[in-house]
Design an enzyme around this catalytic site. Structure first.
Site, PDB file in Angstrom:
ATOM      1  CD  GLU A 164      -3.210  -0.139   0.249  1.00  0.00           C
ATOM      2  OE1 GLU A 164      -3.304   1.088   0.309  1.00  0.00           O
ATOM      3  OE2 GLU A 164      -3.937  -0.849  -0.469  1.00  0.00           O
ATOM      4  CG  HIS A 221      -3.704  -6.618   7.442  1.00  0.00           C
ATOM      5  ND1 HIS A 221      -3.190  -7.263   6.332  1.00  0.00           N
ATOM      6  CD2 HIS A 221      -5.012  -6.403   7.170  1.00  0.00           C
ATOM      7  CE1 HIS A 221      -4.141  -7.425   5.435  1.00  0.00           C
ATOM      8  NE2 HIS A 221      -5.257  -6.903   5.912  1.00  0.00           N
ATOM      9  CD  GLU A 252      -5.667 -10.669   5.105  1.00  0.00           C
ATOM     10  OE1 GLU A 252      -4.904 -10.307   4.195  1.00  0.00           O
ATOM     11  OE2 GLU A 252      -6.855 -10.321   5.174  1.00  0.00           O
ATOM     12  CB  VAL A 280      -8.609   1.912  11.877  1.00  0.00           C
ATOM     13  CG1 VAL A 280      -8.149   3.208  11.230  1.00  0.00           C
ATOM     14  CG2 VAL A 280      -8.538   0.754  10.890  1.00  0.00           C
ATOM     15  CG  HIS A 284      -8.581  -7.277   9.669  1.00  0.00           C
ATOM     16  ND1 HIS A 284      -8.909  -8.523   9.173  1.00  0.00           N
ATOM     17  CD2 HIS A 284      -8.038  -6.591   8.630  1.00  0.00           C
ATOM     18  CE1 HIS A 284      -8.581  -8.581   7.894  1.00  0.00           C
ATOM     19  NE2 HIS A 284      -8.060  -7.422   7.538  1.00  0.00           N
TER      20      HIS A 284
END
Length: 337
Positions: A164, A221, A252, A280, A284
């Site tokens: 990202e 994440h 993941e 945030v 998840h």
């Protein structure tokens, strides 16, 4: 007679061959089948949740009207664009991303602070559900150009320099000739000093939860990119600095939930506190971590015999994280001269 019979047989054979040839032409070629299947698969995938997408229609996420999307014009010559992946959980968006943006406003009162999200799915969902319009990165950059911004400072809120973050750099590069100066701040975990700072922030925030029986488990994440190594590095640093009660896993990637459960069990703890290692507290955190459904981290630890407490709070709510991002933005601003 034999000649007639032979001629008849040959004629019938030719007719059958012609019919077979026609039937083959009517069948779609394998290559065309594959292309059609790939196109259909792509269309189906486009309708499925993308990475980080939040599908929480059955959940109360808070009042969107309390959040400022920071998409105003009249920007001025210098803009500080805060770029986040985003979340459609309204309260979390305001308490995390919104809090970071407010910290930027306080630190840079002479600049116009604006927002951009990189997840178009989240942007569209928030607009459809709540009527709130949030700029994607391209829209935010176009807005800056239309407002004659000369100096652009971009500060991502991403934890690591992963896929990202690199996409952000690529998009901004397309606008290199649109501004007099463009500088980009570093992600949260960039230098060894950043790792130390985050270690202190998360251990201070959870110090009152630690006892001899309790492990503090942070859920990240995870990514397929090489930057996934930040989780192992943070774990190694915590262990080396004597924070034996702290464990880090990912949704993941690795370490997985199973890896973390095994490590906590081997260490002899009977209780766990689960917290997200994400800016945030979105889907998840609320579902994969704290949800009651089968397969969640809460469910996994409970079935493994642990007493589980969940704290659904994004890193962006912590003042230390806000200040760290401000420091990264200050380093970027210094490059403007």
């Amino acid at each position: 007679m034999k000649k007639r019979v032979l001629a008849t047989v040959l004629a019938l054979a030719m007719v059958m061959m012609l019919m077979a040839g026609c039937s083959k032409k009517e069948e779609p070629a394998p290559a065309e089948d594959t292309e059609a299947e790939e196109q259909q698969e792509e269309e189906e995938q486009s309708e499925e949740p993308a990475e980080g997408e939040e599908d929480e229609e059955n959940y109360e996420t808070g009042d969107a009207s309390l959040d400022d999307p920071l998409n105003q014009d009249e920007i001025g010559e210098t803009e500080l664009l805060v770029v986040s992946f985003g979340t459609s959980y309204n309260d979390s968006r305001r308490l995390t991303i919104g809090a970071i943006e407010n910290a930027m406003k306080n630190a840079f009162p002479e600049m116009s602070v604006r927002r951009a999200f990189t997840s178009q799915i989240i942007i569209d969902h928030v607009k459809s559900r709540d009527g709130e319009v949030i700029d994607n990165l391209t829209e935010a950059l176009d807005r800056a150009v239309a407002n004659n911004v000369k100096n652009l400072v971009v500060q991502p809120t991403h934890l690591m320099a992963g896929l990202e973050y690199n996409d952000i750099l690529d998009e901004i590069a397309k606008y290199s000739d649109s501004f007099e100066k463009v500088v980009i701040g570093k992600n949260i975990l960039d230098t060894d000093e950043d790792f130390k700072a985050v270690e202190k922030i998360i251990t201070d925030a959870t110090a009152d939860l630690v006892d001899d029986d309790t492990a503090i488990v942070f859920m990240g994440h995870g990514t397929e990119a090489e930057s996934n190594a930040v989780y192992a590095k943070m774990q190694d640093m915590l262990t080396a600095d004597g924070f034996d009660h702290y464990f880090i896993g990912t949704v993941e990637a690795t370490p997985s939930l199973e890896d973390v459960i095994a490590a906590v069990k081997e260490a002899g703890y009977t209780k766990v506190v689960l917290r997200p290692l994400m800016i945030v507290a979105g889907d998840h955190a609320n579902n994969d971590m704290a949800g009651d459904e089968e397969g969640s981290w809460k469910d996994g630890f409970t079935k493994a015999g642990f007493e589980v407490t969940t704290v659904v709070e994004g890193l962006g709510q912590l003042e230390g994280i806000q200040n760290l991002l401000v420091e990264h933005a200050k380093a970027a601003v210094a490059q403007l001269g």
